[in-house]
Design a protein around this motif. Sequence first.
Motif, short mmCIF file in Angstrom:
data_model
loop_
_atom_site.label_atom_id
_atom_site.label_comp_id
_atom_site.label_asym_id
_atom_site.label_seq_id
_atom_site.Cartn_x
_atom_site.Cartn_y
_atom_site.Cartn_z
N ILE A 170 -15.87 -6.14 -32.87
CA ILE A 170 -17.32 -6.13 -33.07
C ILE A 170 -18.05 -5.50 -31.88
CG2 ILE A 170 -19.32 -7.60 -33.57
CD1 ILE A 170 -17.34 -9.84 -34.34
N VAL A 186 -27.16 -7.66 -30.06
CA VAL A 186 -27.23 -8.72 -31.08
C VAL A 186 -27.81 -9.95 -30.38
CG1 VAL A 186 -25.35 -7.91 -32.56
CG2 VAL A 186 -24.81 -9.36 -30.60
N ASN A 187 -28.40 -10.87 -31.15
CA ASN A 187 -28.99 -12.02 -30.48
C ASN A 187 -27.96 -13.10 -30.18
OD1 ASN A 187 -28.63 -13.32 -32.94
ND2 ASN A 187 -30.76 -13.05 -33.60
N GLU A 189 -27.76 -16.12 -31.19
CA GLU A 189 -27.31 -16.84 -32.39
C GLU A 189 -26.12 -16.12 -33.02
OE1 GLU A 189 -30.48 -16.11 -31.70
OE2 GLU A 189 -31.24 -18.15 -31.36
N TYR A 190 -26.15 -14.78 -33.00
CA TYR A 190 -25.02 -14.02 -33.55
C TYR A 190 -23.76 -14.25 -32.73
CZ TYR A 190 -22.21 -10.19 -35.43
OH TYR A 190 -21.20 -9.45 -36.00
N TYR A 193 -22.41 -17.48 -33.60
CA TYR A 193 -21.76 -17.45 -34.91
C TYR A 193 -20.35 -16.83 -34.83
CZ TYR A 193 -20.66 -16.59 -39.73
OH TYR A 193 -20.00 -16.56 -40.93
N ILE A 194 -20.22 -15.69 -34.12
CA ILE A 194 -18.87 -15.09 -34.05
C ILE A 194 -17.92 -15.96 -33.21
CG2 ILE A 194 -19.57 -12.72 -34.56
CD1 ILE A 194 -19.43 -12.04 -31.60
N ILE A 197 -16.63 -18.34 -35.83
CA ILE A 197 -15.66 -17.60 -36.65
C ILE A 197 -14.34 -17.43 -35.89
CG2 ILE A 197 -15.19 -15.32 -37.66
CD1 ILE A 197 -17.16 -16.66 -39.31
N GLU A 200 -12.18 -20.38 -36.18
CA GLU A 200 -11.46 -20.33 -37.46
C GLU A 200 -10.24 -19.42 -37.36
OE1 GLU A 200 -13.60 -19.20 -41.02
OE2 GLU A 200 -15.26 -20.54 -40.54
N PHE B 109 -28.08 -18.36 -40.12
CA PHE B 109 -26.62 -18.23 -40.15
C PHE B 109 -26.03 -19.33 -41.04
CE2 PHE B 109 -27.94 -15.86 -36.52
CZ PHE B 109 -27.05 -14.83 -36.45
N ASP B 169 -14.19 -4.72 -37.44
CA ASP B 169 -14.08 -5.89 -38.30
C ASP B 169 -15.24 -6.80 -37.93
OD1 ASP B 169 -12.74 -8.50 -39.41
OD2 ASP B 169 -11.47 -6.83 -40.07
N ILE B 170 -16.35 -6.65 -38.63
CA ILE B 170 -17.63 -7.19 -38.17
C ILE B 170 -18.27 -8.09 -39.22
CG2 ILE B 170 -19.90 -6.53 -37.26
CD1 ILE B 170 -18.77 -3.69 -36.81
N TYR B 190 -28.86 -2.38 -36.23
CA TYR B 190 -27.44 -2.65 -35.93
C TYR B 190 -26.55 -2.00 -36.98
CZ TYR B 190 -23.12 -5.12 -34.78
OH TYR B 190 -21.82 -5.42 -34.42
#
Lengths: 263, 263
Positions: A170, A186-187, A189-190, A193-194, A197, A200, B109, B169-170, B190
């Motif tokens: 990314i 990106v902010n 929060e992003y 989030y990643i 992920i 996971e 999100f 992979d985004i 973006y």
Amino acid sequence: MQDSFDQKKQSILEEISTNGPDNLDASPKGTIDEHCIPIINLINKHKDMVTTSSCSGRVSVFLEGVKSADSTSIVAKGNYGRWLFVTHDPKDLDNWYDSIDFTYDTTRFPTDNGTRSILYKFEAVILHVKCRDETTAQRLYILAMNNGFRESGIGNNFNVAIRINIKLDIPIGFTDAESEKLRCFVNKEYLEYITLISHERFRENFKKLDQLYGAVEKMMTEESNGEAGSKKKNKYAESKEERRERMIREGLQRQQSMKKLKE
Amino acid sequence: MQDSFDQKKQSILEEISTNGPDNLDASPKGTIDEHCIPIINLINKHKDMVTTSSCSGRVSVFLEGVKSADSTSIVAKGNYGRWLFVTHDPKDLDNWYDSIDFTYDTTRFPTDNGTRSILYKFEAVILHVKCRDETTAQRLYILAMNNGFRESGIGNNFNVAIRINIKLDIPIGFTDAESEKLRCFVNKEYLEYITLISHERFRENFKKLDQLYGAVEKMMTEESNGEAGSKKKNKYAESKEERRERMIREGLQRQQSMKKLKE
């Protein structure tokens, strides 16, 4: 006398046994990833296999290097490329972004070629295993494929690469050509989030590593129980070519044994 | 009489020659990627190789499927997973986001497990080539590795997978559990930026594909010039194990020839 595989294996095992913070290996981190140690130890108990390199999976944030004017390569590792963050352990993942001096601005993107990209990556477990012979390499390869490591392959000299398709790649920011300021487009929060992920991905990654461990263990138990000989054909789906090669080899061995007996 | 490799090759070549919009193959797209056709035709001129599948590289936007409660898999392709966009051609890439009914909101999100992720991916060229024998497979594998296709490997039955590490992979969005609304949690700037980056990836991808084409062509020219026999050993660095196997095989062939002569 040891053959060349046994010599190589012994020297690798010596390196592994002395590896630690005081005796780094040639990898960027210098030590073996903790999560790989059980499967490394297991595989190295197999008389026809030895692990040559490994990574248990990791998250990294990479600032690419300065591109030379004539370079068309997309990620320049040389020329001052550097890691802003790396972890092999999900426990050390949270709040990684706080350790980097980011300027957040979701409206500003690179406009010329002098900028350097910042990439956030999840890379899955990878294992390289040197095998004594083609048969062993094929068996390990098929075992890996059957357990979801679908990007595995056999390389030179019976080296098996065990790979799986779990990843993130990314673009998250850049530096200007004139300054070293790390800009994140990106902010936060992003990034949070990643990170979620990635946890996971780590869970899936370790689940697959466990599954691989179980499968190798089962194979070794079956082999040591002497079942390998009788069940091999069905379990590992020997191909016509493999069968022919085996018949040739076994035939030759028989001829040689007979010859020795006569002598 | 044809051997099994020649039979298989002939049947594959027939499939390839009749493939087209009116006669789809088993792949999702159903036809061979245009950018792969030159290298497919080149490789298939080699008497000991045949291409079995290929993708020239692509950008895709994928909405993952509904996860079952007990599933721990990270990307569920089944259960209504679907492509929102796919292209193998950079000409069709620009403004891809306008074809998707996105709601942009960089503050919202996923908060629970009922959501489905939307992933933007760049995947590089991949080629699978079935070879007649181990020697040919090894030669093609080493050629691929030497030309930067560092994730290549040999699988079962002398099948070589030629792979390269160019990717994106985004995670770019999600759908709520209750609605099918496609939410994008990055802004349009973006998306424009990763589109730009994808064009770079495509350029690098096709450059490497051209390089591979050139290397295969050179190998075939050298082979047909009869140089292969004398140069092979140095060029392809036959290993001790390979040499031993070859000696065994050649020795056996000699024995068999002698036996036939005597009969």
